[in-house]
Design an enzyme around this catalytic site. Structure first.
Site, PDB file in Angstrom:
ATOM      1  N   HIS A   1      -7.259  -6.144   0.324  1.00 44.87           N
ATOM      2  CA  HIS A   1      -5.975  -5.335   0.549  1.00 44.87           C
ATOM      3  C   HIS A   1      -4.789  -6.069   1.324  1.00 44.87           C
ATOM      4  CE1 HIS A   1      -3.790  -1.701  -0.168  1.00 44.87           C
ATOM      5  NE2 HIS A   1      -3.762  -1.299   1.164  1.00 44.87           N
TER       6      HIS A   1
ATOM      7  N   ASP B   1     -10.028  -9.608  -4.295  1.00 41.50           N
ATOM      8  CA  ASP B   1     -11.402  -8.676  -3.965  1.00 41.50           C
ATOM      9  C   ASP B   1     -11.031  -7.212  -3.301  1.00 41.50           C
ATOM     10  OD1 ASP B   1     -13.953  -9.209  -3.388  1.00 41.50           O
ATOM     11  OD2 ASP B   1     -13.541  -9.239  -1.297  1.00 41.50           O
TER      12      ASP B   1
ATOM     13  N   SER C   1       0.863  -1.225  -0.143  1.00 44.35           N
ATOM     14  CA  SER C   1      -0.090  -0.023   0.018  1.00 44.35           C
ATOM     15  C   SER C   1       0.901   1.321   0.046  1.00 44.35           C
ATOM     16  CB  SER C   1      -1.039   0.078   1.204  1.00 44.35           C
ATOM     17  OG  SER C   1      -2.056   0.806   0.909  1.00 44.35           O
TER      18      SER C   1
END
Length: 267
Positions: free
Chosen positions: A246, A217, A93
């Site tokens: 995530h 997803d 991220s």
């Protein structure tokens, strides 16, 4: 509790095992605990390290320095002080963007390979960009919620970050780590992360092997936007994690460790 001084901030880190080094960089309002399965699971073969960014986890909550460029400088100082070279940098991220910012500032002299865990080149929608997860209204709403209901936002994220409904353990991890970052720091990072930065040109210039991982997803960004990262990198491999949202490192830790180990063995 191991800590290191980086540009006026005391940063907490963990260092396990021996061998070729892998440095894990976490996401915004997260911490190195998201890499516990990697720090332990890969330490028999590699030297596994992770650091909490300033303002996060168990690191110092400094008033200043909460920009991606400063986080990258902190990473550089971390590598220098621990004398780490030929490093595989694995960023999840925001951590992936910090790794790209590191390359923009310092080049690839200490970097053997890069790993992007579920991050796109620019989180912000742009006129010349077919992807992007956030518009200006989305950014304004998120920053307002950080300032008015930070715990409610974290509770929403605990569900949005995962494919399945979070277990009690994972929900507590997300809430505990997220609440360690003060709302003022969260808002500052959110503005810089989402609005200011576009790393498409940097990605095109990264001349080391790269592994790009996407959760099938993912609820905040499309798989295609993460796959676009792999398309921009000159030498990359793309892996889709069907049972993840995530948080690939904690949703599919065994498969992620296997894929990462195979990637490093191929270098």
């Amino acid at each position: 509790m191991p800590t290191i001084q980086c540009h006026g901030a005391e940063l907490y880190y963990e260092d396990h095992g021996g061998g070729d080094p892998i440095v894990f960089l976490h996401g915004a309002t997260a911490g190195l605990r998201y890499f516990e399965p990697q720090l332990a699971g890969l330490s028999n073969e590699y030297r596994t390290l992770a650091v909490d960014f300033r303002g996060h986890g168990r690191s110092e909550k400094t008033e200043l320095g909460h920009t991606l460029s400063q986080y990258a400088r902190d990473v550089h100082e971390f590598l220098l002080q621990l004398d780490l070279d030929d490093v595989v940098i694995a960023g999840w991220s925001m951590g992936a963007i910090v790794s790209w910012e590191y390359i923009r500032q310092f080049g690839i002299d200490r970097v053997r390979a890069m790993v992007d865990v579920d991050m796109e080149p620019s989180p912000m929608k742009r006129d010349d960009y077919d992807y992007g997860s956030y518009g200006r209204d989305d950014l304004e709403q998120a920053i307002n919620q950080v300032q008015t209901d930070p715990l409610g936002l974290l509770d929403e994220q605990a569900t949005a970050m995962l494919k399945e409904k979070p277990s009690r353990e994972l929900r507590n991890l997300i809430l505990d780590e997220g609440s360690r970052t003060p709302p003022a720091i969260q808002g500052t990072l959110m503005f810089g992360l989402l609005y200011l930065h576009d790393y498409r040109d940097v990605l095109r210039s990264i001349d080391v092997p790269a592994l790009v991982c996407a959760g099938a997803d993912e609820k905040w960004r499309s798989v295609e936007s993460v796959e676009h990262t792999a398309e921009l990198l000159p030498e990359s491999r793309f892996e889709l994690f069907e049972d993840s949202g995530h948080c690939i490192t904690i949703e599919e830790p065994e498969r992620f460790n296997q894929i990462l180990g195979e990637f490093i063995s191929s270098l």
